[in-house]
Write a protein that holds these residues in place. Sequence first.
Motif, PDB file in Angstrom:
ATOM      1  N   TRP A  99       0.831  -1.201   0.000  1.00  7.99           N
ATOM      2  CA  TRP A  99       0.000   0.000   0.000  1.00  7.99           C
ATOM      3  C   TRP A  99       0.863   1.248   0.000  1.00  7.99           C
ATOM      4  O   TRP A  99       0.495   2.276  -0.592  1.00  7.99           O
ATOM      5  CB  TRP A  99      -0.936  -0.004   1.204  1.00  7.99           C
ATOM      6  N   ALA A 100       2.029   1.173   0.657  1.00  5.99           N
ATOM      7  CA  ALA A 100       2.942   2.319   0.658  1.00  5.99           C
ATOM      8  C   ALA A 100       3.438   2.604  -0.755  1.00  5.99           C
ATOM      9  O   ALA A 100       3.463   3.759  -1.203  1.00  5.99           O
ATOM     10  CB  ALA A 100       4.112   2.053   1.597  1.00  5.99           C
ATOM     11  N   TYR A 101       3.827   1.557  -1.468  1.00  6.61           N
ATOM     12  CA  TYR A 101       4.285   1.742  -2.851  1.00  6.61           C
ATOM     13  C   TYR A 101       3.143   2.220  -3.747  1.00  6.61           C
ATOM     14  O   TYR A 101       3.363   2.988  -4.689  1.00  6.61           O
ATOM     15  CB  TYR A 101       4.868   0.437  -3.393  1.00  6.61           C
ATOM     16  N   PHE A 128      -0.925   8.722   6.103  1.00  9.85           N
ATOM     17  CA  PHE A 128      -0.451   8.638   7.483  1.00  9.85           C
ATOM     18  C   PHE A 128      -1.480   7.964   8.394  1.00  9.85           C
ATOM     19  O   PHE A 128      -1.105   7.264   9.342  1.00  9.85           O
ATOM     20  CB  PHE A 128      -0.125  10.039   8.012  1.00  9.85           C
ATOM     21  N   LEU A 129      -2.757   8.186   8.136  1.00  6.35           N
ATOM     22  CA  LEU A 129      -3.789   7.541   8.935  1.00  6.35           C
ATOM     23  C   LEU A 129      -4.008   6.092   8.506  1.00  6.35           C
ATOM     24  O   LEU A 129      -4.296   5.220   9.343  1.00  6.35           O
ATOM     25  CB  LEU A 129      -5.101   8.317   8.812  1.00  6.35           C
ATOM     26  N   PHE A 130      -3.857   5.824   7.213  1.00  5.76           N
ATOM     27  CA  PHE A 130      -4.122   4.481   6.707  1.00  5.76           C
ATOM     28  C   PHE A 130      -3.045   3.486   7.145  1.00  5.76           C
ATOM     29  O   PHE A 130      -3.366   2.329   7.480  1.00  5.76           O
ATOM     30  CB  PHE A 130      -4.195   4.518   5.176  1.00  5.76           C
ATOM     31  N   VAL A 131      -1.772   3.900   7.148  1.00  2.55           N
ATOM     32  CA  VAL A 131      -0.671   2.977   7.450  1.00  2.55           C
ATOM     33  C   VAL A 131      -0.823   2.318   8.824  1.00  2.55           C
ATOM     34  O   VAL A 131      -0.821   1.082   8.932  1.00  2.55           O
ATOM     35  CB  VAL A 131       0.691   3.691   7.318  1.00  2.55           C
ATOM     36  N   PRO A 132      -0.963   3.083   9.927  1.00  2.15           N
ATOM     37  CA  PRO A 132      -1.121   2.404  11.225  1.00  2.15           C
ATOM     38  C   PRO A 132      -2.416   1.609  11.332  1.00  2.15           C
ATOM     39  O   PRO A 132      -2.454   0.577  12.002  1.00  2.15           O
ATOM     40  CB  PRO A 132      -1.077   3.549  12.239  1.00  2.15           C
ATOM     41  N   MET A 133      -3.475   2.082  10.666  1.00  3.82           N
ATOM     42  CA  MET A 133      -4.724   1.328  10.690  1.00  3.82           C
ATOM     43  C   MET A 133      -4.533  -0.051  10.067  1.00  3.82           C
ATOM     44  O   MET A 133      -4.970  -1.067  10.624  1.00  3.82           O
ATOM     45  CB  MET A 133      -5.806   2.090   9.928  1.00  3.82           C
ATOM     46  N   ARG A 134      -3.861  -0.089   8.932  1.00  5.96           N
ATOM     47  CA  ARG A 134      -3.642  -1.370   8.252  1.00  5.96           C
ATOM     48  C   ARG A 134      -2.699  -2.260   9.052  1.00  5.96           C
ATOM     49  O   ARG A 134      -2.855  -3.495   9.068  1.00  5.96           O
ATOM     50  CB  ARG A 134      -3.073  -1.112   6.849  1.00  5.96           C
ATOM     51  N   MET A 135      -1.724  -1.646   9.738  1.00  4.63           N
ATOM     52  CA  MET A 135      -0.797  -2.422  10.556  1.00  4.63           C
ATOM     53  C   MET A 135      -1.497  -3.014  11.773  1.00  4.63           C
ATOM     54  O   MET A 135      -1.193  -4.141  12.192  1.00  4.63           O
ATOM     55  CB  MET A 135       0.379  -1.539  10.991  1.00  4.63           C
ATOM     56  N   VAL A 136      -2.437  -2.287  12.329  1.00  2.00           N
ATOM     57  CA  VAL A 136      -3.196  -2.793  13.481  1.00  2.00           C
ATOM     58  C   VAL A 136      -3.997  -4.025  13.090  1.00  2.00           C
ATOM     59  O   VAL A 136      -4.101  -5.000  13.854  1.00  2.00           O
ATOM     60  CB  VAL A 136      -4.127  -1.689  14.027  1.00  2.00           C
ATOM     61  N   LEU A 137      -4.570  -4.013  11.892  1.00  2.00           N
ATOM     62  CA  LEU A 137      -5.384  -5.138  11.455  1.00  2.00           C
ATOM     63  C   LEU A 137      -4.569  -6.416  11.294  1.00  2.00           C
ATOM     64  O   LEU A 137      -5.116  -7.516  11.329  1.00  2.00           O
ATOM     65  CB  LEU A 137      -6.070  -4.791  10.123  1.00  2.00           C
ATOM     66  N   ILE A 138      -3.250  -6.280  11.113  1.00  2.00           N
ATOM     67  CA  ILE A 138      -2.384  -7.460  11.034  1.00  2.00           C
ATOM     68  C   ILE A 138      -2.297  -8.148  12.386  1.00  2.00           C
ATOM     69  O   ILE A 138      -2.178  -9.380  12.478  1.00  2.00           O
ATOM     70  CB  ILE A 138      -0.988  -7.057  10.525  1.00  2.00           C
ATOM     71  N   GLY A 139      -2.355  -7.342  13.469  1.00  2.00           N
ATOM     72  CA  GLY A 139      -2.384  -7.911  14.810  1.00  2.00           C
ATOM     73  C   GLY A 139      -1.032  -8.052  15.480  1.00  2.00           C
ATOM     74  O   GLY A 139      -0.959  -8.602  16.581  1.00  2.00           O
ATOM     75  N   GLU A 140       0.035  -7.569  14.875  1.00  2.00           N
ATOM     76  CA  GLU A 140       1.379  -7.664  15.459  1.00  2.00           C
ATOM     77  C   GLU A 140       1.698  -6.360  16.182  1.00  2.00           C
ATOM     78  O   GLU A 140       1.805  -5.299  15.571  1.00  2.00           O
ATOM     79  CB  GLU A 140       2.415  -7.929  14.366  1.00  2.00           C
ATOM     80  N   THR A 141       1.844  -6.432  17.530  1.00  2.00           N
ATOM     81  CA  THR A 141       2.100  -5.223  18.318  1.00  2.00           C
ATOM     82  C   THR A 141       3.577  -5.003  18.617  1.00  2.00           C
ATOM     83  O   THR A 141       3.978  -3.890  18.939  1.00  2.00           O
ATOM     84  CB  THR A 141       1.335  -5.280  19.654  1.00  2.00           C
ATOM     85  N   GLN A 142       4.389  -6.043  18.508  1.00  2.00           N
ATOM     86  CA  GLN A 142       5.811  -5.906  18.793  1.00  2.00           C
ATOM     87  C   GLN A 142       6.470  -4.988  17.753  1.00  2.00           C
ATOM     88  O   GLN A 142       6.438  -5.251  16.563  1.00  2.00           O
ATOM     89  CB  GLN A 142       6.492  -7.278  18.766  1.00  2.00           C
ATOM     90  N   GLY A 143       7.058  -3.886  18.214  1.00  2.00           N
ATOM     91  CA  GLY A 143       7.727  -2.952  17.320  1.00  2.00           C
ATOM     92  C   GLY A 143       6.767  -2.120  16.484  1.00  2.00           C
ATOM     93  O   GLY A 143       7.177  -1.526  15.476  1.00  2.00           O
TER      94      GLY A 143
END
Length: 315
Positions: A99-101, A128-143
């Motif tokens: 999505w970044a690319y 900027f709002l979409f990136v963390p939202m999509r990362m949260v949906l992955i479910g990985e909180t470490q780092g």
Amino acid sequence: MFKPVLPQPLLYALGGVFLLLVVATAVIALLESAKPEKNWLELKLRVRTWWWIVGFFSLTLLGNVALALVVFGIISFLALKEYLTLCSTRSADHLVLFWAYLSIPLQYYWLSIHWYGMFIVFIPVYAFLFVPMRMVLIGETQGFLKAAASLQWGLMICVFCLSHMAGVLTLPQLTKIGEPGQGAMLLFYLVALTQLNDVAQYLWGKAIGQRKVAPKVSPNKTLGGSLGGAATTSLLGWALGPVLTPFSPLHAALAGLLIGTMGFIGDIVISAVKRDIGVKDSGRLLPGHGGVLDRLDSLTYTAPLFFHFVHYLYF
């Protein structure tokens, strides 16, 4: 798509740049024959790479806007790829990287349809709002925080900031005050002053530089070099302004001062990024220069600020 009619001042300016490259190539050949025992490889590589850089840059000026947007889009892609390789992103975020690319063609698409409002807010708001939202949906909180911030900063410098070079090229098409070829002349003015500022900083630093500005970030940067470079670039901006821009003498001098000071800041900011990662160069794509970000570090600051300087004054 609008195809600029190139004015004579720009053609003369480009001709002057190519003439300098011819002279530099000839000088290196003479040095090699005069002192064959010395290693001139790095200098040869730098000049050879400059031929390629100037050649591709000329495509953005001599071709139509569609071609220029493609070239700048490729530059943003290479810069972001270089940055993400250095950052060692989390394996869980591979889909987010897609999505970044994808933001790259979208960012340049807004310019192609002259949607100024979306061009300005797309990366710093929606991406900027979409990136963390999509990362949260992955479910990985470490780092999570470091990964999100690193990706957002990469989008900012590699896509948002660098896309403003293309923005400068398309600015005169957004109003009736732009004359044919004005965007190409403004872009040449920006890039030429930014690169000359780097040279001026280096020369002034060698001549009068003593006090270090940021020794932990860039040990070779001095107060004398930064002030001398800014003053020289301001003078060059004033001299070239009547030829390449619609600026008044005062605005041309201020533009040169802006490019001189912010070019220095862009340089050391990208140096800080590389220091934090632990590398000297951002890549190896450009022999003798390093990577794309090594060559465009100053433009990450000068391009967006110059764009808004012009937009504020004339649009």
